[in-house]
Every structure is written in structure tokens, then in C-alpha cells.
Write a protein that holds these residues in place. Structure first.
Motif, PDB file in Angstrom:
ATOM      1  N   GLU A 157       0.829  -1.212   0.000  1.00  9.75           N
ATOM      2  CA  GLU A 157       0.000   0.000   0.000  1.00  9.75           C
ATOM      3  C   GLU A 157       0.864   1.264   0.000  1.00  9.75           C
ATOM      4  O   GLU A 157       0.583   2.204  -0.738  1.00  9.75           O
ATOM      5  N   ALA A 213       1.266   4.220  -2.903  1.00 15.19           N
ATOM      6  CA  ALA A 213       0.778   5.571  -2.588  1.00 15.19           C
ATOM      7  C   ALA A 213       1.803   6.648  -2.932  1.00 15.19           C
ATOM      8  O   ALA A 213       2.134   7.487  -2.091  1.00 15.19           O
ATOM      9  N   GLU A 225      -4.264  -4.563 -10.316  1.00 11.19           N
ATOM     10  CA  GLU A 225      -5.551  -4.583  -9.612  1.00 11.19           C
ATOM     11  C   GLU A 225      -5.366  -4.351  -8.104  1.00 11.19           C
ATOM     12  O   GLU A 225      -6.154  -3.645  -7.466  1.00 11.19           O
ATOM     13  N   GLN A 226      -4.289  -4.926  -7.561  1.00 10.62           N
ATOM     14  CA  GLN A 226      -4.030  -4.761  -6.122  1.00 10.62           C
ATOM     15  C   GLN A 226      -3.672  -3.326  -5.742  1.00 10.62           C
ATOM     16  O   GLN A 226      -4.039  -2.853  -4.673  1.00 10.62           O
ATOM     17  N   ALA A 257      -4.415  -0.577  -7.483  1.00 14.25           N
ATOM     18  CA  ALA A 257      -5.363   0.419  -7.994  1.00 14.25           C
ATOM     19  C   ALA A 257      -6.012   1.281  -6.898  1.00 14.25           C
ATOM     20  O   ALA A 257      -6.076   2.515  -7.032  1.00 14.25           O
ATOM     21  N   PRO A 258      -6.468   0.683  -5.771  1.00 14.77           N
ATOM     22  CA  PRO A 258      -7.162   1.514  -4.763  1.00 14.77           C
ATOM     23  C   PRO A 258      -6.213   2.464  -4.017  1.00 14.77           C
ATOM     24  O   PRO A 258      -6.671   3.384  -3.341  1.00 14.77           O
ATOM     25  N   HIS A 259      -4.897   2.235  -4.130  1.00 15.73           N
ATOM     26  CA  HIS A 259      -3.939   2.986  -3.316  1.00 15.73           C
ATOM     27  C   HIS A 259      -3.160   4.050  -4.083  1.00 15.73           C
ATOM     28  O   HIS A 259      -2.498   4.885  -3.488  1.00 15.73           O
ATOM     29  N   LEU A 284      -6.277   0.383 -13.599  1.00 10.66           N
ATOM     30  CA  LEU A 284      -6.028   1.606 -12.840  1.00 10.66           C
ATOM     31  C   LEU A 284      -7.100   2.671 -13.135  1.00 10.66           C
ATOM     32  O   LEU A 284      -7.608   2.742 -14.254  1.00 10.66           O
ATOM     33  N   PRO A 285      -7.426   3.507 -12.141  1.00 10.25           N
ATOM     34  CA  PRO A 285      -8.431   4.553 -12.342  1.00 10.25           C
ATOM     35  C   PRO A 285      -8.037   5.472 -13.509  1.00 10.25           C
ATOM     36  O   PRO A 285      -6.855   5.669 -13.785  1.00 10.25           O
TER      37      PRO A 285
END
Lengths: 253, 253
Positions: free
Chosen positions: A54, A58, A76-77, A79-81, A106-107
Motif C-alpha cells: 500500500e 501511494a 488490480e491490487q 489500484a485503490p492505493h 487503474l483509475p
């Protein structure tokens, strides 16, 4: 030395990740993610900060230097960070599939730059001056500062192209080099005396990729959509030659 | 320039015969035998004296630079015309069989020196400085002055060895280089952009032998007694690799 204004998240401290550390650590605070014991030992020796997945994700700049087969799941892992407007870069030997995987996972706000530095630990042994990096601006807003950094700061030769043009060329360039290296290395001891200039060049070329992992070889063969076609042409020529030599028909035009 | 004290009979004005003319004409009066129309045109342009087979053979030094398959018959043809104590030299890419043919066919008073200059028209394009010549003193009385001429006057690196040691090494050195060159040249256009250092070296090596005749390739494969063994190992590795790639079992150690 310029001051380090950016933090950089680096995924993978294998052979290529280490080359990245060597050449980018003067310019970036590198935070690396690699859970392997080898990476831990390397990071300790080279004073590289190891962080969690994470934390590595970031950052405004993220480089993925893990094996190609891991890229889809990794994208995919992370992507949220990954922060808004971050730049995610991959450095693998094939580009068509990774470009798709990264843009899908990714976004939309995240920029995606697919690259292939056409050198490795062996060929860059004495530096990267004037070596080529292929750059595919798959989803990038401002390419010029990136190209400027690669050219002016790292002293690389930058070729901007599409993933498809890249993969077509490299299917032959890397596909053939690695196929021939595998065959010659598999043959066991070969002469080092009474050699010709032609043979010396061939063996030097093979020597540069002989240290590359089998993983890389299989990635090129499996993950480059044009590799199968090159293999087909290569083995077709092999078969013709073999038939001719085995039939012993002698010289023909 | 030293004065030309010796006459030299040269058989064959093909690619290698012409290289001989270029490098030996400062030191010898060359009288060449080659009945081909190309040789006639070349001799006229380069002011080389063309003579009959008998006249070319009737010299104290005779160099045979004709295709390997012609050597046995040629040695038998020139045998009655070669003077007592003459030195007959061949320059082909295999040595075991020619050494036998020449010693069998030529009178015992005639010296036989089997050589293989490990360079050709391409690799010697910019000169022969420090290039290697393999020398097999098959039936020679005074080797030192010959080695001295090759080393001091022609600036070559001389390796003295036996026909068998030569053929074992060159079966791999030339066999593999030419096999790989045939395969890559047969594949049609290959990339010239986005190339790696390894690929560039490989293609440079292949380029040096791409202009060689098919005759030379077949000679190496047919007339070198160790070529079949190298081919066997080469094709065995090709087969293993192909099976692995076609089964798609992915990476294995």
C-alpha cells in the motif's frame, strides 16, 4: 546532484529493479515493495527503504518491475492505493498486454506509461549512456517532461511508439536472441580457441542474455502476441536446412 | 617494399584467392590458374598474370584456394608438375581430409602446409592485422621462416596445431555460425529498429558470413569429420526447446 523532490514507489527488486535503484536513486526517494528474502538482503546492503504494498503504491510515481505474469494482478491490487494523477510505469519486455492490463485496472485519473528499456544488467554493466528506451504513452497527459528527463538526465535514447509496433519488433529482436542463446547454452562447452570474428560476435551477443532468467525467456515467448509467428518462421527455416543436410544433397542455390 | 624474390602459383581466384592476391602481391610474383570467365575479368582488372595449370604448378610456392571438393583431384593433377622441394599450401576451412589428400597425391619431396586463415573477405575488409591463421605443418621441413613471414610480414597471429584439433574446434565455430546465419537469412526481413545490443552483435556476426558461398557452407558441413556431431547437438537442443515451447508448459528450471 539534484535534490530529491519526488518519492517513487518501486515494485520488484529483481535484476531490473536493482538497475532502476542504481540509476534513479540520485533523483528519487525510492520506497520499494518486494516480499522475497533476496530483496530484503539486497535492500539492507544498499540502504533501500522497504515498505508495504500500500505504501509503495501511494506515490506520485510508481514503477512496476515485477515479472510480466504478475502485472495484471498487481495492477488490480495497487489500484485503490495509487493517488489521483499519479504516473504508473512498467518496464517489461512486452507491451501490448501490459498496456491493456494497466489501463483496465487503474483509475482513469492515473497516467499509464508503458516502457521497455532495451538493455539489461549485462549490457548496461558499464552504464546506460545512449542506450535505447522504448516509450509507449498509453495514457499520459504530459509526455515532454518525461522524455526530457530520460534524455537529458539519464542520457537515454528515447523511441516513442505504440505497444504493437514495439511487440512486433521485439518478438524478433528478443525472441531470436533468446532462442539462439538457449540452444547454444544448452549445447555444453563450445570452443574458445581458433575462433572467427563472426563466432566471437555471436557468442558475445549470446553472452549478454545468458544471465537473463528463464522467466524472462518464457514471458517473451508466451506474452508477446507476435512471438509465435517468429518461432514458426525460425523453426520452418531450421526444418528446411535440416532436411537438406540430412538428405546430403550437397550444394544447391 | 621488399623485392619480389619468389614466384607463387595460385590456384583459384574466387573470394579468398582475391584476398591472397591483395595481401601477397607485394611480396610475390603471382601466377594464377582459374579458367572461369569471372577470374579472367578480375585478372585483367587487377593485372594478375593468368597461366596454364602446368605453369601455375611449376613454382616453388603453390597455394590452392579452390573449393574443398576440388582439392583431391587438383592435387593429383598438379603432382607431376610441382618442382622438387616446393611448398604446397591449402587455405580451406577443413583440414583433416585435405591434409590426407595432399600428402597422398604429392611427391614426398614436396612440402605440405595446411592452413586456415580464420578470416574472410568480410572480416578482413579493413585489413588482416592481428587476425588468426591456423597452421598445420603436415609435411614441412623448415617451419620457422614461414611462421616468421606470417607473423612479422603479414602481421597475423599464427596458431600451430594438428588438422584434427583444428577440425574439432572449427566444426563448432564455423558450423554453428553458418547454420545460424542460414536460418536467420532465410527468415526474410528482420528488424533494424528497437534492437538490443545482444541482437546487434548477433546480426553483425551473421552479417560477416552472409556473403560466403553456399559451397563453403556445404563444405564445412560435409567435409569436416566433426560437423555431424555438432549438428546433432544443435538440432537436439532445438528439438528440446521446441517441445517445451509447443507444450506451453511455461517456465521450468
Amino acid at each position: 546532484m539534484p535534490k530529491k523532490v519526488h518519492k517513487l514507489g518501486l515494485f520488484g527488486l529483481g535484476a531490473f529493479g536493482r538497475l532502476i535503484v542504481r540509476h534513479l536513486s540520485p533523483y528519487f526517494d525510492i520506497r520499494a515493495y518486494d516480499p522475497s528474502p533476496e530483496a530484503r538482503a539486497y535492500a539492507k546492503r544498499h540502504n533501500v527503504e522497504l515498505v508495504s504494498l500500500e505504501e509503495a503504491a501511494a506515490n506520485k510515481i510508481v514503477i512496476l518491475a515485477t515479472p510480466i505474469r504478475t502485472l495484471k494482478a498487481l495492477a488490480e491490487q495497487i489500484a485503490p492505493h495509487v493517488p489521483l494523477n499519479a504516473l504508473v510505469i512498467d518496464v517489461g519486455s512486452v507491451k501490448v498486454n501490459p498496456a491493456q492490463w494497466l489501463t483496465d485496472a487503474l483509475p482513469k485519473s492515473v497516467c499509464v506509461l508503458c516502457t521497455h528499456p532495451l538493455f539489461g544488467p549485462q549490457s548496461a554493466r558499464y552504464g546506460i549512456h545512449n542506450m535505447e528506451i522504448v516509450v509507449c504513452p498509453v495514457r499520459v497527459r504530459h509526455l515532454p517532461p518525461i522524455v526530457k528527463f530520460l534524455e537529458k538526465t539519464l542520457d537515454l535514447k528515447v523511441s516513442v511508439t505504440t505497444p504493437e509496433v514495439h511487440d512486433r519488433a521485439l518478438a524478433a529482436v528478443q525472441g531470436l536472441t533468446h532462442l539462439i542463446a538457449k540452444v547454444l547454452n544448452g549445447m555444453g562447452p563450445l570452443p574458445t580457441e581458433h575462433t572467427t570474428r563472426s563466432y566471437d560476435l555471436l557468442m558475445q551477443g549470446v553472452g549478454l542474455v545468458s544471465g537473463d532468467s528463464d522467466e524472462l525467456f518464457m514471458s517473451i515467448e508466451r506474452d508477446n502476441p507476435f512471438a509465435a509467428e517468429i518461432r514458426k518462421r525460425f523453426f520452418h527455416e531450421i526444418d528446411s536446412l535440416r532436411t537438406r543436410l540430412e538428405n546430403g544433397h550437397g550444394a544447391k542455390a
